[in-house]
Design a protein around this motif. Structure first.
Motif, PDB file in Angstrom:
ATOM      1  N   UNK A 102       0.801  -1.225   0.000  1.00 59.31           N
ATOM      2  CA  UNK A 102       0.000   0.000   0.000  1.00 59.31           C
ATOM      3  C   UNK A 102       0.835   1.278   0.000  1.00 59.31           C
ATOM      4  N   UNK A 103       1.977   1.296   0.685  1.00 59.02           N
ATOM      5  CA  UNK A 103       2.725   2.541   0.854  1.00 59.02           C
ATOM      6  C   UNK A 103       4.206   2.218   1.022  1.00 59.02           C
ATOM      7  N   UNK A 104       4.953   2.274  -0.070  1.00 58.17           N
ATOM      8  CA  UNK A 104       6.363   1.873  -0.040  1.00 58.17           C
ATOM      9  C   UNK A 104       7.311   3.057   0.100  1.00 58.17           C
ATOM     10  N   UNK A 105       6.799   4.276   0.081  1.00 51.82           N
ATOM     11  CA  UNK A 105       7.678   5.445   0.131  1.00 51.82           C
ATOM     12  C   UNK A 105       8.616   5.441   1.344  1.00 51.82           C
ATOM     13  N   UNK A 106       8.162   4.991   2.532  1.00 51.26           N
ATOM     14  CA  UNK A 106       9.069   5.031   3.679  1.00 51.26           C
ATOM     15  C   UNK A 106      10.324   4.177   3.526  1.00 51.26           C
ATOM     16  N   UNK A 107      10.317   3.199   2.623  1.00 48.75           N
ATOM     17  CA  UNK A 107      11.493   2.322   2.489  1.00 48.75           C
ATOM     18  C   UNK A 107      12.218   2.532   1.163  1.00 48.75           C
ATOM     19  N   UNK A 108      11.825   3.547   0.412  1.00 47.65           N
ATOM     20  CA  UNK A 108      12.471   3.854  -0.872  1.00 47.65           C
ATOM     21  C   UNK A 108      13.183   5.193  -0.743  1.00 47.65           C
ATOM     22  N   UNK A 111      11.951   8.775  -2.071  1.00 48.03           N
ATOM     23  CA  UNK A 111      10.571   8.700  -2.563  1.00 48.03           C
ATOM     24  C   UNK A 111       9.689   9.792  -1.967  1.00 48.03           C
ATOM     25  N   UNK A 112       9.859  10.088  -0.690  1.00 44.83           N
ATOM     26  CA  UNK A 112       9.011  11.105  -0.063  1.00 44.83           C
ATOM     27  C   UNK A 112       9.234  12.467  -0.719  1.00 44.83           C
ATOM     28  N   UNK A 113      10.497  12.830  -0.952  1.00 42.43           N
ATOM     29  CA  UNK A 113      10.778  14.109  -1.614  1.00 42.43           C
ATOM     30  C   UNK A 113      10.243  14.103  -3.044  1.00 42.43           C
ATOM     31  N   UNK A 118       6.317  16.111  -6.915  1.00 43.18           N
ATOM     32  CA  UNK A 118       5.288  15.822  -7.909  1.00 43.18           C
ATOM     33  C   UNK A 118       3.977  16.511  -7.538  1.00 43.18           C
ATOM     34  N   UNK A 119       3.631  16.495  -6.253  1.00 41.88           N
ATOM     35  CA  UNK A 119       2.431  17.215  -5.809  1.00 41.88           C
ATOM     36  C   UNK A 119       2.533  18.698  -6.169  1.00 41.88           C
ATOM     37  N   UNK A 120       3.731  19.262  -5.994  1.00 42.36           N
ATOM     38  CA  UNK A 120       3.919  20.661  -6.336  1.00 42.36           C
ATOM     39  C   UNK A 120       3.695  20.927  -7.812  1.00 42.36           C
ATOM     40  N   UNK A 121       4.216  20.046  -8.671  1.00 43.33           N
ATOM     41  CA  UNK A 121       4.013  20.224 -10.109  1.00 43.33           C
ATOM     42  C   UNK A 121       2.541  20.100 -10.495  1.00 43.33           C
ATOM     43  N   UNK A 122       1.813  19.247  -9.806  1.00 41.11           N
ATOM     44  CA  UNK A 122       0.413  18.996 -10.139  1.00 41.11           C
ATOM     45  C   UNK A 122      -0.543  19.953  -9.432  1.00 41.11           C
ATOM     46  N   UNK A 123      -0.017  20.751  -8.507  1.00 38.68           N
ATOM     47  CA  UNK A 123      -0.883  21.658  -7.762  1.00 38.68           C
ATOM     48  C   UNK A 123      -1.735  20.955  -6.723  1.00 38.68           C
ATOM     49  N   UNK A 124      -1.240  19.851  -6.176  1.00 40.47           N
ATOM     50  CA  UNK A 124      -1.987  19.071  -5.200  1.00 40.47           C
ATOM     51  C   UNK A 124      -1.566  19.424  -3.782  1.00 40.47           C
ATOM     52  N   UNK A 128      -1.152  14.280  -0.804  1.00 44.18           N
ATOM     53  CA  UNK A 128      -2.163  13.733  -1.725  1.00 44.18           C
ATOM     54  C   UNK A 128      -1.632  12.559  -2.531  1.00 44.18           C
ATOM     55  N   UNK A 129      -0.306  12.451  -2.676  1.00 45.85           N
ATOM     56  CA  UNK A 129       0.293  11.390  -3.486  1.00 45.85           C
ATOM     57  C   UNK A 129       0.855  10.295  -2.596  1.00 45.85           C
TER      58      UNK A 129
END
Length: 406
Positions: A102-108, A111-113, A118-124, A128-129
């Motif tokens: 479900x959520x692999x960012x903490x171990x990649x 990934x969090x940055x 990406x949220x900044x580019x999308x205006x989210x 949200x991601x």
């Protein structure tokens, strides 16, 4: 279907969306309305941003060794049901099951940055991601369903085929995913009053995914997958709060200020319920369009104006200490474990002390304009920067809801 087979995109210094989709297609996300149909780009995996090519994502085993978060598994090519369990993901995969992390960012690493950028580019909104991962053995995949969130699927290893098509009669679904063999969530009933959609009503098109393929799936897109060769992919899940959520949050803040709305209703209280409803349009009129938008604390701080409202956090402490010829402002605040910790220590001008004393004497909410009016000798930009610093040090809270009374 909008596909660019064989295109190769350079990664050097370009925006993340351009690295994923190419500059021309990525522009679709900046015109105020995202693409309404799915589209795919195929190219060299080397173009993908660095966090998506790190050692943790070298293969599914490498990711499974690091991952201990929530996961689901099933035999999607045969049954829509999935089960959630806390166990080693690699073992489930070796049993021939499709596994969803479900959520692999903490171990990649990175990934969090990557997600925040990406949220900044999308205006989210921040958060949200989410980055998830799928692994399907050959001849398995996921059953037909649609998601109530936008998804970017990135193929890292193996081959699989998506079959995709727009859900008819249900634009921009909200809530949870749905498909044949799945129990609909209660939130789906108000959206599907004309009947629950079915994939047999859609013309599903195949999309072949190979390493480096990137597929955008707008919310409300039917899709099912089948791996032709053991498949490992990432999913960037984009779940921006909808106006129905932000409206409820803004209205909630208004209603909490009125004891009549806090007082419970009992059976037979129809007259009082009607009186409350009669007052509701006037309350809604107090909401402004910006309160339907999702803003981070940093974005709200950047927009501090005379009408911005603040309130002192009662558990936080502030003192100005003289050390020789210096005046040092020291602030402490409680953390989530209720432990008091220092949050700021900085030199200040003695001229700031009267403003701090005025703020410290205010138990209730106040506006930046009130503070500036009390000290007209201080430029408003100075007042704004002071309030920004006090919020970041957790001495003040920048109020996010409108005032019930002027």
């Amino acid at each position: 279907m909008n596909a660019l087979p064989g295109s190769t995109l350079a990664a050097g210094g370009q925006p993340l969306l351009a690295a994923l989709f190419g500059r021309e297609l990525s522009a679709q996300f900046h015109d105020g309305r995202w693409p309404e149909r799915e589209f795919a780009v195929h190219g060299d995996p080397g173009r993908l941003p660095d966090p998506l090519r790190g050692p943790a994502l070298a293969n599914f085993d490498a990711l499974a060794q690091r991952y201990n978060g929530p996961l689901s598994f099933g035999r999607g090519a045969r049954d829509a049901r999935t089960l959630a369990i806390q166990t080693n993901a690699a073992n489930l995969y070796r049993l021939g099951l499709t596994v969803y992390l479900h959520d692999v960012a903490p171990v990649v690493r990175g990934a969090a940055d990557f997600l925040r950028a990406l949220e900044g580019e999308l205006g989210l909104a921040e958060g949200a991601a989410r980055l998830a991962a799928f692994a399907s053995p050959e001849d398995d995949g996921v059953s037909p369903h649609f998601d109530a969130e936008d998804v970017i699927s990135i193929q890292l290893q193996g081959r699989k085929t998506f079959h995709v098509g727009k859900v008819a009669g249900l634009d921009s679904p909200w809530g949870e995913q749905y498909g044949p063999g799945m129990l609909p969530a209660d939130d789906l009933y108000p959206q599907a009053g004309g009947g629950f959609p079915a994939p047999v009503e859609a013309d599903l098109e195949p999309v072949e995914m190979v390493p480096g393929s990137v597929l955008f799936l707008p919310r409300g897109t039917w899709h099912r997958t089948l791996a032709q060769r053991d498949s490992f992919s990432l999913s960037i899940v984009l779940r921006q709060p909808a106006p129905l959520e932000t409206l409820v949050q803004g209205l909630h803040g208004l209603l909490l200020q009125d004891p009549a709305w806090r007082r419970p209703l009992r059976r037979g209280d129809e007259a009082r319920a009607q009186a409350l409803l009669d007052r509701l349009p006037g309350l809604i009129a107090r909401l402004e369009p910006r309160q339907l938008l999702v803003e981070t604390e940093a974005q709200r701080l950047a927009g501090i104006g005379p009408d911005s409202r603040f309130q002192r956090i009662p558990q936080s402490g502030l003192r100005a200490e003289r050390e020789g010829g210096r005046v040092i402002l020291k602030i402490s605040a409680w953390d989530r474990d209720w432990i008091e910790r220092p949050t700021l220590a900085t030199d200040i001008s003695p001229s700031v002390i009267p403003l701090l004393d005025w703020i410290g004497g205010r138990a209730g909410a106040f506006t930046a304009g009130e503070l500036a009016g009390r000290f007209p000798e201080a430029p408003f930009d100075f007042v704004r920067k002071l309030l920004d610093k006090l919020v970041r040090a957790q001495y003040l809270r920048l109020l996010w809801f409108p005032a019930l009374s002027p």
